[in-house]
Design a protein around this motif. Structure first.
Motif, PDB file in Angstrom:
ATOM      1  N   VAL A   5       0.842  -1.199   0.000  1.00  0.00           N
ATOM      2  CA  VAL A   5       0.000   0.000   0.000  1.00  0.00           C
ATOM      3  C   VAL A   5       0.876   1.247   0.000  1.00  0.00           C
ATOM      4  O   VAL A   5       0.603   2.213  -0.721  1.00  0.00           O
ATOM      5  CB  VAL A   5      -0.962  -0.026   1.216  1.00  0.00           C
ATOM      6  N   ARG A   6       1.921   1.222   0.795  1.00  0.00           N
ATOM      7  CA  ARG A   6       2.834   2.379   0.848  1.00  0.00           C
ATOM      8  C   ARG A   6       3.479   2.610  -0.517  1.00  0.00           C
ATOM      9  O   ARG A   6       3.640   3.749  -0.955  1.00  0.00           O
ATOM     10  CB  ARG A   6       3.912   2.142   1.919  1.00  0.00           C
ATOM     11  N   GLU A   7       3.836   1.531  -1.195  1.00  0.00           N
ATOM     12  CA  GLU A   7       4.423   1.646  -2.536  1.00  0.00           C
ATOM     13  C   GLU A   7       3.423   2.277  -3.510  1.00  0.00           C
ATOM     14  O   GLU A   7       3.802   3.088  -4.357  1.00  0.00           O
ATOM     15  CB  GLU A   7       4.843   0.262  -3.028  1.00  0.00           C
ATOM     16  N   THR A   8       2.154   1.925  -3.377  1.00  0.00           N
ATOM     17  CA  THR A   8       1.115   2.513  -4.226  1.00  0.00           C
ATOM     18  C   THR A   8       1.028   4.016  -3.994  1.00  0.00           C
ATOM     19  O   THR A   8       0.996   4.802  -4.948  1.00  0.00           O
ATOM     20  CB  THR A   8      -0.258   1.849  -3.947  1.00  0.00           C
ATOM     21  N   VAL A   9       0.988   4.426  -2.743  1.00  0.00           N
ATOM     22  CA  VAL A   9       0.904   5.853  -2.415  1.00  0.00           C
ATOM     23  C   VAL A   9       2.144   6.585  -2.928  1.00  0.00           C
ATOM     24  O   VAL A   9       2.045   7.670  -3.514  1.00  0.00           O
ATOM     25  CB  VAL A   9       0.709   6.075  -0.899  1.00  0.00           C
ATOM     26  N   GLU A  10       3.323   6.007  -2.733  1.00  0.00           N
ATOM     27  CA  GLU A  10       4.554   6.646  -3.215  1.00  0.00           C
ATOM     28  C   GLU A  10       4.546   6.780  -4.732  1.00  0.00           C
ATOM     29  O   GLU A  10       5.004   7.783  -5.279  1.00  0.00           O
ATOM     30  CB  GLU A  10       5.774   5.858  -2.741  1.00  0.00           C
ATOM     31  N   GLY A  11       4.028   5.760  -5.427  1.00  0.00           N
ATOM     32  CA  GLY A  11       3.911   5.831  -6.881  1.00  0.00           C
ATOM     33  C   GLY A  11       2.957   6.935  -7.310  1.00  0.00           C
ATOM     34  O   GLY A  11       3.224   7.665  -8.280  1.00  0.00           O
ATOM     35  N   GLN A  12       1.848   7.081  -6.589  1.00  0.00           N
ATOM     36  CA  GLN A  12       0.898   8.149  -6.899  1.00  0.00           C
ATOM     37  C   GLN A  12       1.524   9.525  -6.676  1.00  0.00           C
ATOM     38  O   GLN A  12       1.334  10.432  -7.484  1.00  0.00           O
ATOM     39  CB  GLN A  12      -0.362   8.008  -6.039  1.00  0.00           C
ATOM     40  N   VAL A  13       2.252   9.661  -5.595  1.00  0.00           N
ATOM     41  CA  VAL A  13       2.907  10.935  -5.301  1.00  0.00           C
ATOM     42  C   VAL A  13       3.920  11.263  -6.396  1.00  0.00           C
ATOM     43  O   VAL A  13       3.987  12.400  -6.879  1.00  0.00           O
ATOM     44  CB  VAL A  13       3.579  10.905  -3.904  1.00  0.00           C
ATOM     45  N   ALA A  14       4.689  10.277  -6.829  1.00  0.00           N
ATOM     46  CA  ALA A  14       5.662  10.500  -7.899  1.00  0.00           C
ATOM     47  C   ALA A  14       4.945  10.902  -9.195  1.00  0.00           C
ATOM     48  O   ALA A  14       5.414  11.796  -9.925  1.00  0.00           O
ATOM     49  CB  ALA A  14       6.494   9.238  -8.128  1.00  0.00           C
ATOM     50  N   TRP A  15       3.830  10.263  -9.494  1.00  0.00           N
ATOM     51  CA  TRP A  15       3.058  10.562 -10.694  1.00  0.00           C
ATOM     52  C   TRP A  15       2.531  12.002 -10.647  1.00  0.00           C
ATOM     53  O   TRP A  15       2.626  12.749 -11.619  1.00  0.00           O
ATOM     54  CB  TRP A  15       1.917   9.576 -10.817  1.00  0.00           C
ATOM     55  N   LEU A  16       2.000  12.402  -9.497  1.00  0.00           N
ATOM     56  CA  LEU A  16       1.504  13.768  -9.351  1.00  0.00           C
ATOM     57  C   LEU A  16       2.633  14.789  -9.467  1.00  0.00           C
ATOM     58  O   LEU A  16       2.456  15.852 -10.061  1.00  0.00           O
ATOM     59  CB  LEU A  16       0.787  13.935  -8.010  1.00  0.00           C
ATOM     60  N   ARG A  17       3.779  14.458  -8.935  1.00  0.00           N
ATOM     61  CA  ARG A  17       4.918  15.386  -9.047  1.00  0.00           C
ATOM     62  C   ARG A  17       5.367  15.520 -10.500  1.00  0.00           C
ATOM     63  O   ARG A  17       5.772  16.594 -10.943  1.00  0.00           O
ATOM     64  CB  ARG A  17       6.058  14.922  -8.152  1.00  0.00           C
ATOM     65  N   GLU A  18       5.296  14.421 -11.252  1.00  0.00           N
ATOM     66  CA  GLU A  18       5.639  14.466 -12.674  1.00  0.00           C
ATOM     67  C   GLU A  18       4.649  15.342 -13.438  1.00  0.00           C
ATOM     68  O   GLU A  18       5.051  16.140 -14.293  1.00  0.00           O
ATOM     69  CB  GLU A  18       5.647  13.051 -13.251  1.00  0.00           C
ATOM     70  N   ILE A  19       3.380  15.208 -13.134  1.00  0.00           N
ATOM     71  CA  ILE A  19       2.358  16.053 -13.772  1.00  0.00           C
ATOM     72  C   ILE A  19       2.612  17.514 -13.422  1.00  0.00           C
ATOM     73  O   ILE A  19       2.580  18.393 -14.299  1.00  0.00           O
ATOM     74  CB  ILE A  19       0.942  15.621 -13.342  1.00  0.00           C
ATOM     75  N   ASP A  20       2.881  17.791 -12.151  1.00  0.00           N
ATOM     76  CA  ASP A  20       3.162  19.165 -11.732  1.00  0.00           C
ATOM     77  C   ASP A  20       4.396  19.716 -12.436  1.00  0.00           C
ATOM     78  O   ASP A  20       4.427  20.888 -12.828  1.00  0.00           O
ATOM     79  CB  ASP A  20       3.367  19.236 -10.216  1.00  0.00           C
ATOM     80  N   ASP A  21       5.410  18.876 -12.606  1.00  0.00           N
ATOM     81  CA  ASP A  21       6.633  19.304 -13.291  1.00  0.00           C
ATOM     82  C   ASP A  21       6.332  19.666 -14.749  1.00  0.00           C
ATOM     83  O   ASP A  21       6.804  20.685 -15.243  1.00  0.00           O
ATOM     84  CB  ASP A  21       7.687  18.205 -13.206  1.00  0.00           C
ATOM     85  N   LYS A  22       5.535  18.845 -15.426  1.00  0.00           N
ATOM     86  CA  LYS A  22       5.144  19.158 -16.810  1.00  0.00           C
ATOM     87  C   LYS A  22       4.372  20.465 -16.870  1.00  0.00           C
ATOM     88  O   LYS A  22       4.601  21.292 -17.755  1.00  0.00           O
ATOM     89  CB  LYS A  22       4.274  18.037 -17.392  1.00  0.00           C
ATOM     90  N   ALA A  23       3.458  20.644 -15.945  1.00  0.00           N
ATOM     91  CA  ALA A  23       2.662  21.868 -15.915  1.00  0.00           C
ATOM     92  C   ALA A  23       3.559  23.083 -15.696  1.00  0.00           C
ATOM     93  O   ALA A  23       3.401  24.114 -16.366  1.00  0.00           O
ATOM     94  CB  ALA A  23       1.595  21.787 -14.828  1.00  0.00           C
ATOM     95  N   MET A  24       4.510  22.971 -14.787  1.00  0.00           N
ATOM     96  CA  MET A  24       5.387  24.103 -14.488  1.00  0.00           C
ATOM     97  C   MET A  24       6.309  24.431 -15.655  1.00  0.00           C
ATOM     98  O   MET A  24       6.515  25.609 -15.975  1.00  0.00           O
ATOM     99  CB  MET A  24       6.210  23.771 -13.239  1.00  0.00           C
ATOM    100  N   ARG A  25       6.850  23.385 -16.311  1.00  0.00           N
ATOM    101  CA  ARG A  25       7.704  23.633 -17.474  1.00  0.00           C
ATOM    102  C   ARG A  25       6.906  24.273 -18.603  1.00  0.00           C
ATOM    103  O   ARG A  25       7.396  25.185 -19.280  1.00  0.00           O
ATOM    104  CB  ARG A  25       8.368  22.342 -17.943  1.00  0.00           C
TER     105      ARG A  25
END
Length: 180
Positions: A5-25
């Protein structure tokens, strides 16, 4: 189960950070491009070069600038709408200690909390994925429209086939992006 479960949450957080990075760039790129395009028009007005620059005031350029502004706004919205649920807070820890929960009880509460976090993150990922996709499609559309606008200003007889092909290509990219 806890590790999974923790791995799932960490994967989601990484995915959201990637989306945020694309948005910011994208936001930075759009701001830089707007910083080049908009002053050119105000420069033409200020120095009474409107007649000379008249060819650049065309529907393609207007559509490109509008798409760029919309894309910039969506990029900002994408970045600011990220609400990440990723773990226990200090208040959760204090509450568990105050209530004198055993390790097993804390573990059960934590697993239940993970369900809430995963569901919340899933909604945020879904929403932000749509926003970032629209942001990128608008940026591509802006680039194509601005290119068509500049080209049609410089080439007096731009074949309509090129214009139609460009906009049909944008439509195809928009439709294809929904299936990828």
């Amino acid at each position: 189960m806890h590790a999974e479960v923790r791995e799932t949450v960490e994967g989601q957080v990484a995915w959201l950070r990637e989306i945020d990075d694309k948005a910011m760039r994208t936001l930075r790129f759009n701001a830089a491009l707007l910083g080049l395009v908009v002053p050119m028009f105000s420069f033409a007005v200020k120095f009474e070069l409107v007649a000379e620059a008249q060819a650049f005031y065309n529907p393609h350029v207007a559509l490109g600038v509008a798409a760029l502004v919309a894309s910039t706004a969506l990029a900002g919205l994408t970045y600011t709408s990220s609400s990440i649920e990723s773990g226990v807070s200090s208040e959760d820890i204090r509450t568990a200690r105050r209530q004198g929960l055993t390790d097993a009880e804390v573990h059960d509460v934590l697993l239940t909390s993970y369900v809430t976090w995963i569901q919340s993150n899933r909604k945020t990922i879904r929403w932000n994925s749509v926003l970032v996709t629209m942001t990128l499609l608008l940026t591509i559309g802006a680039f194509v429209s601005l290119t068509l606008g500049l080209t049609s200003a410089l080439v007096t007889d731009l074949p309509e086939a090129i214009t139609y092909s460009a906009y049909l290509g944008l439509l195809a990219i928009g439709i294809a992006s929904q299936f990828v």
